[in-house]
Write a protein that holds these residues in place. Structure first.
Motif: not given
Length: 364
Positions: A79-80, A191, A211
């Motif tokens: 997600d990064s 994010w 997030y």
């Protein structure tokens, strides 16, 4: 490099199949997936390397494109955005809007930036006097995104990076807008871009998902940032300010309004004495825009410039060339892979009331 072309969309089709059961045959119908290539509005401008996040300027009558340079990565996707593991920049030029872009080679490499460790993401450039300035984000050796500046005597580089990042800088996606004699730099991305971790003015290392530090859905969305540049173009020339993006009733766009809230990819252009602030909505994949009377904002939300492209990210620039406006953007037509993108362009139209006609990058 030979770039693969594997992009496809799945369509459901109903076809008859013949099945044999208990020694008897019968007609049955079953839904199966059939692959069909999408129809794109525009063709890739560059195909020998992967390019994304195109920032475009006209300097002395020549069009220059400053994209990020996507590469194959062994870093696991998360997600990064760690799999967006770019390490250098190439600059492209076009003599006119119909010309094939010329690759001027590597303009800056992460190994040439003393303070940078990895992830040279979306850059931008500016000209002042006889010098050219390349602004870029990269993670330092603490894995915190900072903004850097590199200088050259040529718009195509090579660029020499300053030994330290810009003082007080953080997050990603720098974009420079010249208004008369003044230069403004915009930046920020949530994010993986870490902007949400700076809400208190200090970096919050929570160890949670990227997030986790966002505001509640009913709170104002996280703001992008702006600052006038110093005279030497190397630092912020003032205390950075938050940019307000407002609804038509004057209230701030809320964090839970993913269709309209800022995510990343700030860009500013000026048309008929109005300032247009455009940006990516991130997980809803639009390029949205808002209009204001000052380069600092506030900006009032108007609508969508560019609908979602093929691929997860959407990032753009808007520039006037020979009296016409164009949007430069990217998608994944050449690879079908989220982190291996290719740049494109399309003509952009301002309507009589000042709004922008929405562009569909994938044809129906």
């Amino acid at each position: 490099m030979n770039l693969k072309s594997i992009s496809r969309v799945a369509l459901l089709a109903t076809i008859p199949l013949f099945a044999i059961s208990c020694g008897e045959s019968k007609d049955t119908e079953e839904e199966v997936e059939v692959s069909e290539a999408p129809k794109f509005l525009s063709k890739p401008l560059v195909s020998h390397i992967y390019t994304a996040d195109p920032s475009v300027h006209v300097f002395d009558g020549t069009i220059y494109i400053y994209p990020s340079h996507d590469v194959e990565s062994v870093v696991e996707e998360d997600d990064s955005g760690a799999h967006f593991n770019m390490r250098d920049y190439h600059v492209f030029s076009m003599t006119d809007i119909n010309a094939e872009p010329v690759d001027h080679g590597r303009a800056l490499d992460v190994d040439d930036v003393k303070w940078a460790k990895r992830q040279m993401w979306a850059p931008d450039a500016a000209k002042k006097g006889d010098k050219y300035y390349l602004y870029f984000p990269a993670k330092d050796f603490d894995d915190i995104f900072r903004l850097g500046v590199a200088v050259s005597d040529s718009p195509t580089g090579p660029f020499t990076a300053q030994p330290e990042p810009m003082k007080g800088s953080y997050s990603i996606d720098p974009a420079v807008f010249q208004d008369g004699e003044e230069y403004y730099i915009y930046w920020g991305g949530i994010w993986g871009g870490q902007l949400q971790k700076w809400r208190t003015g200090e970096y919050l290392s929570t160890g949670k998902s990227p997030y986790a530090d966002e505001p509640e859905d009913d709170e104002p969305a996280i703001s992008p940032m702006v600052a006038k540049l110093s005279d030497d173009m190397l630092e912020f020339g003032e205390e950075p300010k938050k940019i307000a993006i407002l609804d038509q009733d004057g209230t701030p766009i809320k964090a839970g309004d993913h269709e309209r809230r800022f995510f990343e990819a700030a860009w500013v252009h000026k048309h008929n004495d109005k300032y247009y602030f455009s940006y990516s909505t991130g997980d809803t994949h639009n390029i949205a825009y808002a209009i204001g009377d000052s380069p600092y904002g506030p900006f009032t939300y108007q609508g969508v410039v560019l609908k979602p492209v093929q691929g997860w990210t959407n990032h753009h620039s808007i520039v006037k060339i020979d009296g016409k406006w164009y949007i430069f953007y990217h998608d994944t037509e050449l690879s079908g892979e989220t982190h291996l993108r290719n740049i494109k362009m399309a003509e952009l139209e301002h309507l009589a009331d000042g709004t922008i006609k929405t562009i569909e990058p994938i044809l129906k």
